[in-house]
Design a protein around this motif. Structure first.
Motif, PDB file in Angstrom:
ATOM      1  N   ILE C  23       0.951  -1.215  -0.030  1.00  0.00           N
ATOM      2  CA  ILE C  23       0.011  -0.104   0.014  1.00  0.00           C
ATOM      3  C   ILE C  23       0.791   1.240   0.045  1.00  0.00           C
ATOM      4  N   LEU C  24       1.813   1.447   0.862  1.00  0.00           N
ATOM      5  CA  LEU C  24       3.022   2.507   0.943  1.00  0.00           C
ATOM      6  C   LEU C  24       3.698   2.545  -0.499  1.00  0.00           C
ATOM      7  N   TYR C  25       3.856   1.467  -1.247  1.00  0.00           N
ATOM      8  CA  TYR C  25       4.353   1.510  -2.675  1.00  0.00           C
ATOM      9  C   TYR C  25       3.540   2.233  -3.569  1.00  0.00           C
ATOM     10  N   PHE C  26       1.979   1.668  -3.410  1.00  0.00           N
ATOM     11  CA  PHE C  26       1.068   2.459  -4.355  1.00  0.00           C
ATOM     12  C   PHE C  26       0.774   3.992  -3.931  1.00  0.00           C
ATOM     13  N   ILE C  27       1.149   4.326  -2.663  1.00  0.00           N
ATOM     14  CA  ILE C  27       0.834   5.758  -2.166  1.00  0.00           C
ATOM     15  C   ILE C  27       2.104   6.639  -2.648  1.00  0.00           C
ATOM     16  N   PHE C  28       3.258   5.993  -2.620  1.00  0.00           N
ATOM     17  CA  PHE C  28       4.475   6.839  -3.035  1.00  0.00           C
ATOM     18  C   PHE C  28       4.380   7.049  -4.544  1.00  0.00           C
ATOM     19  N   HIS C 135      -4.172   8.654  -4.222  1.00  0.00           N
ATOM     20  CA  HIS C 135      -2.929   8.965  -3.504  1.00  0.00           C
ATOM     21  C   HIS C 135      -3.383   8.614  -1.840  1.00  0.00           C
ATOM     22  N   TYR C 136      -4.418   9.295  -1.733  1.00  0.00           N
ATOM     23  CA  TYR C 136      -4.809   9.152  -0.200  1.00  0.00           C
ATOM     24  C   TYR C 136      -6.209   8.522   0.019  1.00  0.00           C
ATOM     25  N   GLN C 137      -6.904   8.314  -0.954  1.00  0.00           N
ATOM     26  CA  GLN C 137      -8.213   7.522  -0.677  1.00  0.00           C
ATOM     27  C   GLN C 137      -8.260   6.268  -1.629  1.00  0.00           C
ATOM     28  N   LEU C 138      -7.124   5.714  -2.185  1.00  0.00           N
ATOM     29  CA  LEU C 138      -7.592   4.715  -2.828  1.00  0.00           C
ATOM     30  C   LEU C 138      -8.537   4.789  -3.826  1.00  0.00           C
ATOM     31  N   HIS C 139      -8.991   3.387  -4.092  1.00  0.00           N
ATOM     32  CA  HIS C 139     -10.019   3.461  -5.061  1.00  0.00           C
ATOM     33  C   HIS C 139     -10.805   2.281  -5.103  1.00  0.00           C
ATOM     34  N   ARG C 147      -9.182   6.255   3.767  1.00  0.00           N
ATOM     35  CA  ARG C 147      -8.425   7.328   4.328  1.00  0.00           C
ATOM     36  C   ARG C 147      -7.719   6.646   5.743  1.00  0.00           C
ATOM     37  N   TRP C 148      -8.627   5.615   6.316  1.00  0.00           N
ATOM     38  CA  TRP C 148      -8.045   5.106   7.439  1.00  0.00           C
ATOM     39  C   TRP C 148      -6.897   4.149   7.325  1.00  0.00           C
ATOM     40  N   ILE C 149      -7.125   3.375   6.365  1.00  0.00           N
ATOM     41  CA  ILE C 149      -5.985   2.621   5.555  1.00  0.00           C
ATOM     42  C   ILE C 149      -4.664   3.319   5.329  1.00  0.00           C
ATOM     43  N   VAL C 150      -5.063   4.376   4.388  1.00  0.00           N
ATOM     44  CA  VAL C 150      -3.910   5.006   4.186  1.00  0.00           C
ATOM     45  C   VAL C 150      -3.154   5.665   5.472  1.00  0.00           C
ATOM     46  N   GLY C 151      -3.743   6.250   6.556  1.00  0.00           N
ATOM     47  CA  GLY C 151      -3.565   6.651   7.762  1.00  0.00           C
ATOM     48  C   GLY C 151      -2.739   5.746   8.407  1.00  0.00           C
ATOM     49  N   VAL C 152      -3.139   4.498   8.599  1.00  0.00           N
ATOM     50  CA  VAL C 152      -2.481   3.683   9.332  1.00  0.00           C
ATOM     51  C   VAL C 152      -1.154   3.331   8.874  1.00  0.00           C
ATOM     52  N   CYS C 153      -1.148   2.931   7.438  1.00  0.00           N
ATOM     53  CA  CYS C 153       0.024   2.636   6.856  1.00  0.00           C
ATOM     54  C   CYS C 153       0.929   3.718   6.955  1.00  0.00           C
ATOM     55  N   THR C 154       0.515   5.185   6.748  1.00  0.00           N
ATOM     56  CA  THR C 154       1.475   6.105   7.101  1.00  0.00           C
ATOM     57  C   THR C 154       2.129   6.192   8.309  1.00  0.00           C
ATOM     58  N   PHE C 155       1.469   6.061   9.113  1.00  0.00           N
ATOM     59  CA  PHE C 155       2.043   5.921  10.636  1.00  0.00           C
ATOM     60  C   PHE C 155       3.117   4.668  10.691  1.00  0.00           C
ATOM     61  N   LEU C 156       2.514   3.608  10.044  1.00  0.00           N
ATOM     62  CA  LEU C 156       3.442   2.719  10.143  1.00  0.00           C
ATOM     63  C   LEU C 156       4.973   2.856   9.433  1.00  0.00           C
ATOM     64  N   LEU C 157       4.811   3.653   8.278  1.00  0.00           N
ATOM     65  CA  LEU C 157       5.954   4.172   7.683  1.00  0.00           C
ATOM     66  C   LEU C 157       6.725   4.909   8.413  1.00  0.00           C
ATOM     67  N   LEU C 158       6.496   5.813   9.525  1.00  0.00           N
ATOM     68  CA  LEU C 158       7.114   6.471  10.464  1.00  0.00           C
ATOM     69  C   LEU C 158       7.820   5.621  11.284  1.00  0.00           C
ATOM     70  N   GLY C 387       4.653  -9.535  -9.337  1.00  0.00           N
ATOM     71  CA  GLY C 387       3.330  -8.819 -10.316  1.00  0.00           C
ATOM     72  C   GLY C 387       2.875  -7.653  -9.499  1.00  0.00           C
ATOM     73  N   ILE C 388       2.757  -7.404  -8.335  1.00  0.00           N
ATOM     74  CA  ILE C 388       2.262  -6.313  -7.655  1.00  0.00           C
ATOM     75  C   ILE C 388       3.332  -4.993  -8.106  1.00  0.00           C
ATOM     76  N   VAL C 389       4.514  -5.319  -7.713  1.00  0.00           N
ATOM     77  CA  VAL C 389       5.417  -4.249  -7.630  1.00  0.00           C
ATOM     78  C   VAL C 389       5.623  -3.815  -8.825  1.00  0.00           C
ATOM     79  N   ALA C 390       6.132  -4.683  -9.855  1.00  0.00           N
ATOM     80  CA  ALA C 390       6.427  -4.131 -11.381  1.00  0.00           C
ATOM     81  C   ALA C 390       5.110  -3.941 -12.114  1.00  0.00           C
ATOM     82  N   GLY C 391       3.945  -4.295 -11.617  1.00  0.00           N
ATOM     83  CA  GLY C 391       2.790  -4.272 -12.198  1.00  0.00           C
ATOM     84  C   GLY C 391       2.194  -2.786 -12.113  1.00  0.00           C
ATOM     85  N   LEU C 392       2.509  -1.896 -11.057  1.00  0.00           N
ATOM     86  CA  LEU C 392       1.933  -0.805 -10.917  1.00  0.00           C
ATOM     87  C   LEU C 392       2.415   0.195 -11.764  1.00  0.00           C
TER      88      LEU C 392
END
Lengths: 109, 89, 508
Positions: C23-28, C135-139, C147-158, C387-392
């Protein structure tokens, strides 16, 4: 692409190159002689000096934008230096010397 | 291979850190900024900004604490104290 | 009994990577693309005219006012929006009939205009704004949950970034170390180098990213200060809002001032070319209010606003944050969005964002490589990851392809453009699962190279905005897009060659 931003980036690059030059691992890769303690500290001090100068180059943009530009420059200069070091170690240092001379000339003029 | 005791420790501390840390960080920051003589919106903003950093610290606390119990208490006690103080004022 | 610190940090770092990595890969990646969302918008609307140098902002605004006067004379709200510092010829008008305070978005109509005020018939597309929103509310996922998912992942990034620094034993010795052709060691070097140099960026982006919706994630704080419930959140947002509230008497219609005159007055106060948008409430009526918002060239997120009444006197203003917490909040959020950034700085953000994304990708390769050999002998988990990483990246290239290929009059074509991203992603995932890890990586890197590299060709075959035309003008935004696609294609080709060579080195 303002001159100040270019100067910041180039100063960061040469400063970081001096840091790299103080590490025996990279000196060996570039075919330079090993360095002693004094040289190590000298090069690191030089690196610190150049990085500080790069901060000053960005200072004209104000606190916030200046810090952002400086951090961005350090990041990109670091990445660039690391990539060049890993492919042509000598070229990385040669480039640093060339850039430094150009900067000195520009500054004197 | 890590012993199962160590692994339980890690999961427990992670749970405590993320859940207990959330409570501790939010309540403690709210307490901290409640007494600033500023508008409500400003105290909430400050509390939010502080709470994020505090939450990160709480998560690390949970792993650094010398015992599992201390990890839990170290977050629970401030939370309760802060909540009590907030309730009183 | 405390587990050794390095062990717990490593455990935490690995777990966070596993849980939040994709998810963080997708966000970045989508976040990096958002640096150029306005430019991408322009490329995805090829019906818009090529850039014209000689139109001033005042002329554009005037054209906008004229068009609104013809098209929607009885609307309750008019908005004319320009984008001078990033898209000098952009002119958009919006209007809303009916109640001014209505919440229904379907009542708002919008048009893009050319310099003369004539509407442009452009294909329906979400453009670069889709990448920004995802980037902040997926699809596909409801907005609140996303937004909660993105928020949790962002905190996990920290947490992940800090644990990474703690476990990086040789952080100074390995500062500039990048060894190619050593398999797992290379991936670790790549992960470390990319992550360490972008550390300030990561910390700033993650922290500021959390602040956007911190009032949702840390709702107890808002509840403690404002009480519980939706109305208290709305109250908080209201308090935070920078929109000057101006009520006031209606004025004598005989001494009205025209909108271009108000723009002239604004230019007198702010300098020329400083307007970002003009919002007119009750146009043409005595109670008219004209709010002019300023371009953002400083780090503050909120722009200055001047509110005029119908006779051209300033009734209300927003000059900047009025307290230190609001100042800090504005700056921090402004740093994240980088609306102020000039092109070089924007590219710095882009490269940093992509570097973090690649760092995460390298970490995922290391992690899944290890996992494959330990736990998942029968399931191709590394191929799933590849597949996921190169696929994006491939999927995003196909998003741009779809803009050129999907028929213009297809109903809901913009939704299909968005769907093309995820359909492609599913296909690359499926493809990778059927190959060996090495082959999957090779094939997908080449696919990415082709997908990006051929884009300018598709552009040339389907529109009049290809390099042959845009380089001659020169329209650097459009030309830059095509050139960047070529560069990205070349980069992927280079990566494919390097990976093939180092795999041959390892095997042979």
């Amino acid at each position: 692409m303002s001159p100040a931003l270019i100067a910041t980036f180039l100063l960061c690059y040469t400063g970081l190159a001096l840091f790299a030059a103080s590490m025996n691992r990279h000196r060996d890769a570039a075919g330079l002689v090993k360095i002693n303690r004094f040289g190590d500290y000298l090069l690191k001090a030089g690196g610190v000096l150049l990085i500080t100068l790069s901060m000053r180059a960005s200072a004209q943009f104000g606190w916030v934008i200046g810090i952002v530009q400086w951090l961005g420059s350090v990041t990109l200069a670091g990445l660039a230096l690391t990539v060049i070091l890993s492919i042509w170690p000598r070229a990385a240092f040669v480039l640093a010397v060339v850039v430094l001379s150009i900067l000195l000339v520009v500054w004197a003029v | 291979m890590r012993s199962s005791n160590a692994r339980v420790q890690l999961y427990f501390r992670a749970f405590v850190g993320f859940i207990g840390g959330y409570g501790c960080a939010t309540v403690a920051s709210a307490l901290l900024t409640m007494f600033f003589p500023v508008e409500r919106v400003d105290s909430v903003l400050s509390a939010l900004m502080i709470a994020v950093a505090l939450y990160v610290l709480c998560v690390f606390w949970a792993f650094i604490a010398t015992s599992a119990v201390w990890a839990w208490l170290g977050l629970l006690l401030p939370t309760c104290a802060a909540a009590a103080l907030l309730f009183l004022f | 009994m405390r587990p050794p610190i390095r062990q717990s940090m490593a455990w935490l770092h690995a777990w966070i990577g596993a849980v939040a990595g994709w998810i963080l890969y997708f966000i970045f990646i989508t976040g990096a693309a958002t640096c150029f969302s306005v430019e991408i918008d322009r490329w995805m609307q090829p019906e818009r005219p090529l850039v014209s140098q000689n139109v001033s902002q005042a002329q554009l605004l005037e054209a906008g006012f004229r068009r609104l006067g013809e098209r929607a004379p009885n609307a309750r709200i008019w908005v004319v929006s320009v984008s001078s510092n990033r898209d000098p010829s952009r002119l958009q008008v919006l209007w809303r009939e009916g109640e001014a305070s209505g919440n229904s978005r379907s009542l708002t109509k919008t048009e893009l205009l050319d310099a003369g005020g004539n509407p442009i018939a452009y294909r329906k597309t979400y453009g670069g704004q889709l990448l920004y929103r995802m980037h902040y509310q997926l699809h596909y996922i409801p907005v609140v949950e996303a937004r909660w998912i993105v928020g949790v992942c962002t905190f996990l990034l920290l947490i992940g970034a800090i644990t990474g620094v703690i476990i990086h034993r040789r952080i100074f010795r390995d500062f500039f170390t990048l060894r190619f052709g050593k398999g797992r060691r290379t991936w670790i070097d790549v992960h470390n180098v990319l992550a360490v140099f972008t550390l300030p960026f990561q910390l700033m982006i993650a922290y500021s990213g959390l602040l956007f919706f911190a009032y949702i994630y840390l709702f107890p704080i808002v509840t403690i200060a404002y009480g519980s419930g939706d109305s208290s959140v709305r109250q908080f947002l209201n308090d935070l809002s920078t929109r000057p509230v101006v009520a006031g008497p209606a004025v004598d219609a005989a001494v009205r001032v025209s909108l271009p005159q108000i723009v002239a007055e604004t230019n007198r106060l702010w300098g020329a070319g400083q307007v970002r948008y003009v919002e007119i409430t009750d146009p043409g009526r005595p109670s008219e209010r004209v709010a002019v918002s300023r371009q953002r060239d400083g780090p503050f997120r909120a722009s200055e606003i001047l509110v005029f009444d119908a006779v051209g006197s300033v009734m209300g203003r927003y000059d900047g944050p009025s307290s230190t917490p609001r100042l800090i909040n504005d700056i921090v959020l402004g740093l994240h969005e980088a609306q102020f950034a000039n092109p070089p700085l924007r590219w710095m953000y882009f490269i940093s964002g992509v570097s973090v994304a690649f760092s995460i990708a390298a970490g995922l390769f290391i992690f899944f490589g290890k996992l494959q050999s330990i736990s998942f002998r029968s399931f191709p988990i590394q191929q799933l990851n590849i597949g996921i990483v190169a696929g994006l990246p491939i999927s995003i290239a196909i998003y741009f392809w779809s803009n050129r290929i999907i028929p213009i009059d297809l109903e809901q074509r913009q939704a299909w453009e968005a769907n093309s991203i995820f359909v492609t992603w599913m296909l690359t995932l499926t493809f990778a699962l059927m190959r060996s890890a090495d082959k999957a990586m090779q094939n997908l890197l080449w696919a990415a190279s082709v997908a990006f590299g051929l884009l300018p060709v598709i552009n040339a075959l389907t529109t009049q905005r290809h390099l042959g035309i845009t380089l001659l003008r020169p329209d650097w935004t459009l030309a830059g897009f095509d050139l960047t696609m070529l560069a990205i294609g070349a980069a992927f080709a280079f990566a494919a060659v390097v990976t093939a060579r180092s795999e041959a080195q390892e095997a042979g």
